[in-house]
Design a protein around this motif. Structure first.
Motif, short mmCIF file in Angstrom:
data_model
loop_
_atom_site.label_atom_id
_atom_site.label_comp_id
_atom_site.label_asym_id
_atom_site.label_seq_id
_atom_site.Cartn_x
_atom_site.Cartn_y
_atom_site.Cartn_z
N LEU A 109 0.84 -1.18 0.00
CA LEU A 109 0.00 0.00 0.00
C LEU A 109 0.88 1.24 0.00
CD1 LEU A 109 -2.54 -1.01 2.81
CD2 LEU A 109 -2.63 -1.58 0.37
N GLU A 110 0.48 2.24 -0.77
CA GLU A 110 1.20 3.50 -0.79
C GLU A 110 0.19 4.64 -0.84
OE1 GLU A 110 4.53 3.82 -3.40
OE2 GLU A 110 4.26 5.99 -3.67
N PHE A 111 0.34 5.60 0.07
CA PHE A 111 -0.58 6.73 0.09
C PHE A 111 0.06 7.88 0.87
CE2 PHE A 111 -1.71 3.58 3.32
CZ PHE A 111 -1.60 4.32 4.50
N ASN A 112 -0.53 9.05 0.74
CA ASN A 112 -0.05 10.24 1.44
C ASN A 112 -0.87 10.47 2.71
OD1 ASN A 112 1.87 10.81 -0.52
ND2 ASN A 112 0.50 12.15 -1.67
N ILE A 113 -0.18 10.94 3.75
CA ILE A 113 -0.81 11.33 5.02
C ILE A 113 -0.54 12.81 5.23
CG2 ILE A 113 -0.85 10.99 7.51
CD1 ILE A 113 0.21 8.18 7.07
N TYR A 114 -1.59 13.54 5.64
CA TYR A 114 -1.47 14.97 5.89
C TYR A 114 -1.71 15.28 7.36
CZ TYR A 114 -1.60 15.48 0.83
OH TYR A 114 -1.32 15.39 -0.52
N GLY A 115 -1.02 16.30 7.85
CA GLY A 115 -1.19 16.69 9.24
C GLY A 115 -1.28 18.20 9.39
N PHE A 116 -2.32 18.67 10.07
CA PHE A 116 -2.51 20.08 10.35
C PHE A 116 -2.28 20.34 11.84
CE2 PHE A 116 -4.46 19.99 6.30
CZ PHE A 116 -4.62 21.28 5.83
N GLY A 117 -1.55 21.40 12.13
CA GLY A 117 -1.40 21.85 13.50
C GLY A 117 -0.90 20.78 14.44
N GLY A 118 -1.66 20.57 15.52
CA GLY A 118 -1.21 19.66 16.58
C GLY A 118 -1.77 18.27 16.50
N VAL A 119 -2.24 17.81 15.33
CA VAL A 119 -2.76 16.45 15.24
C VAL A 119 -1.67 15.45 15.63
CG1 VAL A 119 -2.15 16.19 12.79
CG2 VAL A 119 -3.99 14.80 13.76
N PHE A 120 -2.08 14.39 16.32
CA PHE A 120 -1.12 13.38 16.78
C PHE A 120 -0.39 12.76 15.59
CE2 PHE A 120 -0.05 9.00 18.08
CZ PHE A 120 0.79 9.30 19.14
N ALA A 121 0.92 12.66 15.69
CA ALA A 121 1.81 12.10 14.66
C ALA A 121 2.00 13.02 13.46
CB ALA A 121 1.34 10.73 14.19
N GLY A 122 1.38 14.20 13.49
CA GLY A 122 1.57 15.13 12.37
C GLY A 122 1.15 14.51 11.06
N GLY A 123 2.00 14.62 10.05
CA GLY A 123 1.72 14.02 8.75
C GLY A 123 2.40 12.68 8.58
N ASN A 124 2.53 11.92 9.66
CA ASN A 124 3.21 10.63 9.61
C ASN A 124 2.33 9.52 10.15
OD1 ASN A 124 6.05 11.32 8.72
ND2 ASN A 124 5.85 12.68 10.48
N LEU A 125 2.75 8.30 9.91
CA LEU A 125 2.10 7.11 10.45
C LEU A 125 2.70 6.81 11.82
CD1 LEU A 125 0.39 4.51 10.24
CD2 LEU A 125 2.27 3.49 8.95
N ASP A 126 1.86 6.80 12.85
CA ASP A 126 2.39 6.45 14.16
C ASP A 126 2.42 4.93 14.32
OD1 ASP A 126 0.16 5.54 16.36
OD2 ASP A 126 -0.74 6.78 14.79
N PHE A 127 3.27 4.45 15.20
CA PHE A 127 3.52 3.01 15.31
C PHE A 127 2.33 2.26 15.90
CE2 PHE A 127 8.03 4.52 15.24
CZ PHE A 127 8.35 3.93 14.02
N GLY A 128 1.49 2.95 16.67
CA GLY A 128 0.28 2.30 17.15
C GLY A 128 -0.66 1.97 16.01
N ALA A 129 -0.84 2.92 15.10
CA ALA A 129 -1.68 2.69 13.92
C ALA A 129 -1.09 1.58 13.06
CB ALA A 129 -1.82 3.97 13.11
N LEU A 130 0.22 1.56 12.95
CA LEU A 130 0.88 0.51 12.16
C LEU A 130 0.63 -0.87 12.78
CD1 LEU A 130 2.74 -0.44 9.92
CD2 LEU A 130 4.68 0.20 11.34
N ALA A 131 0.73 -0.97 14.09
CA ALA A 131 0.46 -2.24 14.76
C ALA A 131 -0.98 -2.68 14.53
CB ALA A 131 0.73 -2.10 16.26
#
Length: 417
Positions: free
Chosen positions: A240-262
């Motif tokens: 899977l390949e896709f873009n993640i966006y993050g505004f302001g103080g959202v958790f993990a910003g524009g990245n995939l956090d390891f909890g979501a990955l698990a």
């Protein structure tokens, strides 16, 4: 990172009032006012509403941290009398939740429905993330007067040089007030007309959920960094390949956090069907919903979160799927607006911090919501930090609970209704 400390500071409202009195002049008198992410007691909103009482033509523009704060602001305005609620405009309520759009709309009088905004005073509590300051400053745009005064209150130890540097990109003058105990205000004045607009954080995520391949790319995150139990036994390997966006103080910003990955690594390995309707409860930047919709072409869903920055981020991350009418993004508190027994699957990656303190009770309302919206024989997939003992909470509500994966950081559970 900075702690949002307004609700813990008895001196906080008095300190802000002192700054207003000290620096207010004829340019600010009667101008519109904005409040950005107030504290839990709505201390700044109360100051702003008193300002509206004193100046009958002034208007208040509010950027709430979450939907609960939005509704409490409306209630407070109504309780204040004199029809103040008619002069209060809230991002995500009368206009877009995305702040640069909200303030741009305000500058046009929301399409001519009211007079254009002319903000001369901005009040805010110091946010957790520096990125939030960038988001705020860049979003004010044409709605703010050039001579406007910004007042941000917080603890001395978090009012760092970095805060000044961010504000200096958008204001000609930045300085600190005198302190009161452990607290003080940072003030900024004279907004730069050529201030650059806000660009959300973004990263491209590549996932091969069937392989434990660490990869070399900066944004390549593999199952080996999370629970590492997921080998998709029911389906062929699909990257899977896709873009993640993050505004302001959202958790993990524009990245995939390891909890979501698990959660994704184990839940997608366990799924035996691809035509389901799901809820991403507490969706954050929209990563989990995006991965599900990318992996399963027949799936549809809803992504909800209480936080304004999360909803804005998820809208960007899921834009294509929204346009395809495969997903809805809703600003909501624990799925209260959603019908009972309306989902086949709920994905849950819950918070366990309130501000900077661990609060293991935060999950209870979310589990109750998951139970309520799941159809009979529906499934909840939950990831949580392994040091927190959540399994007994699921076993008290759900028919069966099974552990899908665990390591020293994360545990992934499946619970069937």
């Amino acid at each position: 990172m900075a702690e949002d400390t307004g609700e813990k500071i008895p001196r906080f409202p008095k300190l802000v009032r002192t700054c207003i009195t000290q620096f207010q002049d004829a340019v600010l008198t009667g101008a519109d006012i904005a409040v950005l992410q107030d504290d839990e007691n709505l201390s700044l909103t109360k100051i702003a509403l008193q300002y509206l009482q004193d100046y009958p033509t002034a208007r208040l523009y509010v950027a709430p941290r979450d939907i609960t704060q939005a509704f409490h602001t409306l209630d407070l305005a109504e309780e204040s009398g004199n029809s103040l609620e008619e002069r209060v405009f809230i991002a995500g309520y009368q206009s877009e939740i995305q702040l640069d759009i909200f303030f741009a709309d305000a500058a046009t009088g929301f399409g001519g429905a009211t007079r254009p905004a002319s903000i001369g005073l901005v009040l805010a509590t110091l946010p957790k993330a520096h990125e939030t300051l960038t988001y705020w400053s860049a979003s004010l745009g044409s709605a703010i007067q050039e001579e406007a005064l910004l007042i941000i209150g917080g603890r001395n130890k978090y009012l760092t040089k970095k805060v000044n540097e961010i504000l200096a990109k958008h204001f000609k003058q930045v300085w600190a007030s005198l302190g009161s105990g452990k607290y003080r205000c940072i003030l900024a004045r004279n907004y730069l007309a050529n201030s650059a607009g806000y660009q959300p954080l973004c990263s491209t995520v590549q996932l091969d959920l069937a392989q434990n391949n660490t990869g070399n790319s900066k944004h390549f995150l593999s199952t080996s960094k999370a629970v590492g139990v997921a080998s998709n036994k029911a389906k062929e390997s699909t990257a899977l390949e896709f873009n993640i966006y993050g505004f302001g103080g959202v958790f993990a910003g524009g990245n995939l956090d390891f909890g979501a990955l698990a959660l994704l690594s184990n839940a997608l390995a366990d799924l035996e069907r691809d035509d389901f309707h799901f809820l991403d409860l507490g969706c954050g930047n929209g990563t989990v919903a995006k991965a599900i919709l990318t992996r399963y072409s027949k799936a549809t869903g809803v992504a909800t979160d209480i936080a304004a920055d999360a909803i804005t981020s998820a809208h960007f991350t899921l834009l294509n799927e929204i346009l395809e009418k495969r997903v809805r993004v809703k600003w909501d508190d624990t799925a209260r607006s959603l019908a009972e027994q309306s989902f086949d699957i709920v994905f849950l990656n819950p918070p366990f911090h309130k501000e900077t303190e661990v609060d293991s009770t935060l999950i209870q309302a979310m589990l109750a919501a998951a139970w309520r919206v799941l159809r009979p024989r529906g499934t909840l997939y939950l990831v949580h930090n392994s040091h927190l003992r959540y399994r007994y909470l699921l076993e008290s509500q759900f028919k069966t609970v099974r552990e899908l994966g665990r390591n020293d950081k994360f545990t992934v559970l499946r619970a069937d209704k």
